[in-house]
Design an enzyme around this catalytic site. Structure first.
Site, PDB file in Angstrom:
ATOM      1  N   THR A  19       0.816  -1.226   0.000  1.00 50.56           N
ATOM      2  CA  THR A  19       0.000   0.000   0.000  1.00 50.56           C
ATOM      3  C   THR A  19       0.842   1.265   0.000  1.00 50.56           C
ATOM      4  OG1 THR A  19      -1.798  -1.093   1.142  1.00 50.56           O
ATOM      5  CG2 THR A  19      -1.737   1.277   1.351  1.00 50.56           C
ATOM      6  N   THR A 282      -0.809 -22.387  19.404  1.00 50.43           N
ATOM      7  CA  THR A 282      -2.103 -21.960  19.950  1.00 50.43           C
ATOM      8  C   THR A 282      -2.802 -20.940  19.039  1.00 50.43           C
ATOM      9  OG1 THR A 282      -3.263 -20.883  21.783  1.00 50.43           O
ATOM     10  CG2 THR A 282      -0.977 -20.230  21.456  1.00 50.43           C
ATOM     11  N   GLN A 283      -4.127 -21.021  19.033  1.00 49.95           N
ATOM     12  CA  GLN A 283      -4.927 -20.032  18.304  1.00 49.95           C
ATOM     13  C   GLN A 283      -4.985 -18.706  19.054  1.00 49.95           C
ATOM     14  OE1 GLN A 283      -8.864 -21.662  17.653  1.00 49.95           O
ATOM     15  NE2 GLN A 283      -8.037 -23.492  16.683  1.00 49.95           N
ATOM     16  N   CYS A 284      -4.587 -18.717  20.333  1.00 50.50           N
ATOM     17  CA  CYS A 284      -4.648 -17.485  21.128  1.00 50.50           C
ATOM     18  C   CYS A 284      -3.580 -16.505  20.665  1.00 50.50           C
ATOM     19  CB  CYS A 284      -4.396 -17.784  22.606  1.00 50.50           C
ATOM     20  SG  CYS A 284      -5.609 -18.871  23.324  1.00 50.50           S
TER      21      CYS A 284
END
Ligand code: ASP
Length: 347
Positions: A19, A282-284
């Site tokens: 961008t 972990t998804q955390c």
């Protein structure tokens, strides 16, 4: 004054796209990358720097969704070729996959002793409220910063919205906010306010530097597989049975937990028997995998799933592709996944 004291600082900018250098098409309204000269026109402040700035421009310039292993290698080769002639490197890159590129570059360069700072922006540099100018100008300052003749930050980093992060600890957290990145499991390396305040206690300064090594082999026979409630047996099995699959980043719940369904655990077990490396992440956003803390992760540990501890998914997949690309046995790969190569994991 000695010759070295006299030498002007030199920084190499590698413009890959993103961008920061995009303009809006009058026909379609979409954003697409433009030539670098336009960027320099937008930032006359760069002329005030008292150092040599050179640029390498990707052809074509890319939205970072189109950046992958071959572009990581292209960036790395450009740095390698110019390593001895510059004090630091600034890479202008789209934000979408910047954390993956930063992670990959951190593994590519062994014995790095100069800064490689990735930056970009949320608004194109030609727009009134752009964040691109500050990001670029401060990245250049950081890339040039030295103390006692040595680089202040000899690491692969991401600089964004007044903060400098270790690249392989960083995640894109927001698609709109100027503070697009964060690093939950590792402290910031510097904060830019009136002064740039470095935190040397968190910056890696190796004692005995060897010569720079550039390892550019990546193996893309990998997948990130996110566990979710209701995950379907057929779909899960078919992914793990993909021909040629060598590694899986398994994104699990909490501290590394999965449903205890027999089919799921058997499927993972079979994959491990076929020498597919399964890495538990972990998804955390924060915290770490601790297999065995709950019943729902105990069996993963016993069947040979590797703990990714507190690594980000971005670092984990880049590291897995990197290690699979080196000439190593599966046991060696598993051993290195668990250890810090470039500060990406807390041991
Ligand atoms: N899509 C753009 C890219 O990643 C977004 C950005 O640069 O912020 O290239």
């Amino acid at each position: 004054m000695s010759k070295t004291e006299n030498k002007k600082t030199s920084i190499l900018i590698i413009y890959t796209g993103g961008t920061i250098g995009m303009v809006q098409s009058l026909q379609t309204g979409t954003l697409a990358p433009v030539k670098f000269d336009k960027i320099l026109d937008e930032v006359p402040e760069l002329n005030k720097f008292n150092f040599n700035i050179k640029t390498i421009i990707f052809n074509p310039v890319l939205d970072s969704s189109n950046v992958g292993p071959s572009e990581w290698v292209k960036i790395a080769r450009a740095i390698e070729k110019n390593y001895n002639s510059f004090d630091g490197f600034v890479i202008l890159h789209g934000t979408d996959t910047m954390a993956y590129t930063a992670s990959a570059l951190s593994f590519i360069f062994e014995n790095l002793d100069k800064p490689i700072i990735l930056t970009g922006s949320q608004l194109p540099i030609g727009t009134l409220r752009t964040d691109g100018k500050e990001n670029l100008i401060t990245s250049l300052e950081i890339a040039a910063a030295k103390k006692n003749g040595k680089s202040m930050v000899p690491e692969v980093c991401i600089y964004f919205e007044f903060k400098l992060f270790r690249g392989n600890r960083t995640v894109k957290r927001d698609a709109d906010q100027f503070s697009a990145f964060h690093s939950v499991n590792y402290p910031t390396l510097a904060v830019a306010g009136v002064d740039i305040r470095y935190s040397p206690e968190y910056i890696y300064y190796p004692e005995n530097k060897g010569i720079l090594k550039v390892n550019t082999n990546f193996d893309d026979n990998v997948v990130i597989l996110k566990i979710f409630p209701g995950i379907n047996e057929k779909v899960f099995k078919s992914i793990l049975n993909t021909p040629g699959l060598k590694g899986v980043v398994l994104e699990t719940f909490g501290s590394g937990n999965v449903p205890t369904s027999r089919w799921l655990l058997n499927c993972i077990k079979r994959a491990i028997k076929k020498n597919i490396v399964i890495l538990n992440i972990t998804q955390c956003e924060g915290g770490r995998v601790a297999m065995g803390q709950y019943e729902t992760s105990l069996e993963l540990l016993s069947i040979g799933v590797v703990s990714g501890k507190d690594m980000t998914s971005e670092a984990a997949i880049a590291k897995l592709m990197f290690l699979l690309g080196q000439d190593m046995s599966v046991d060696e790969i598993k051993m290195y996944l668990n250890k810090s190569l470039q500060g990406e994991i807390s041991e």
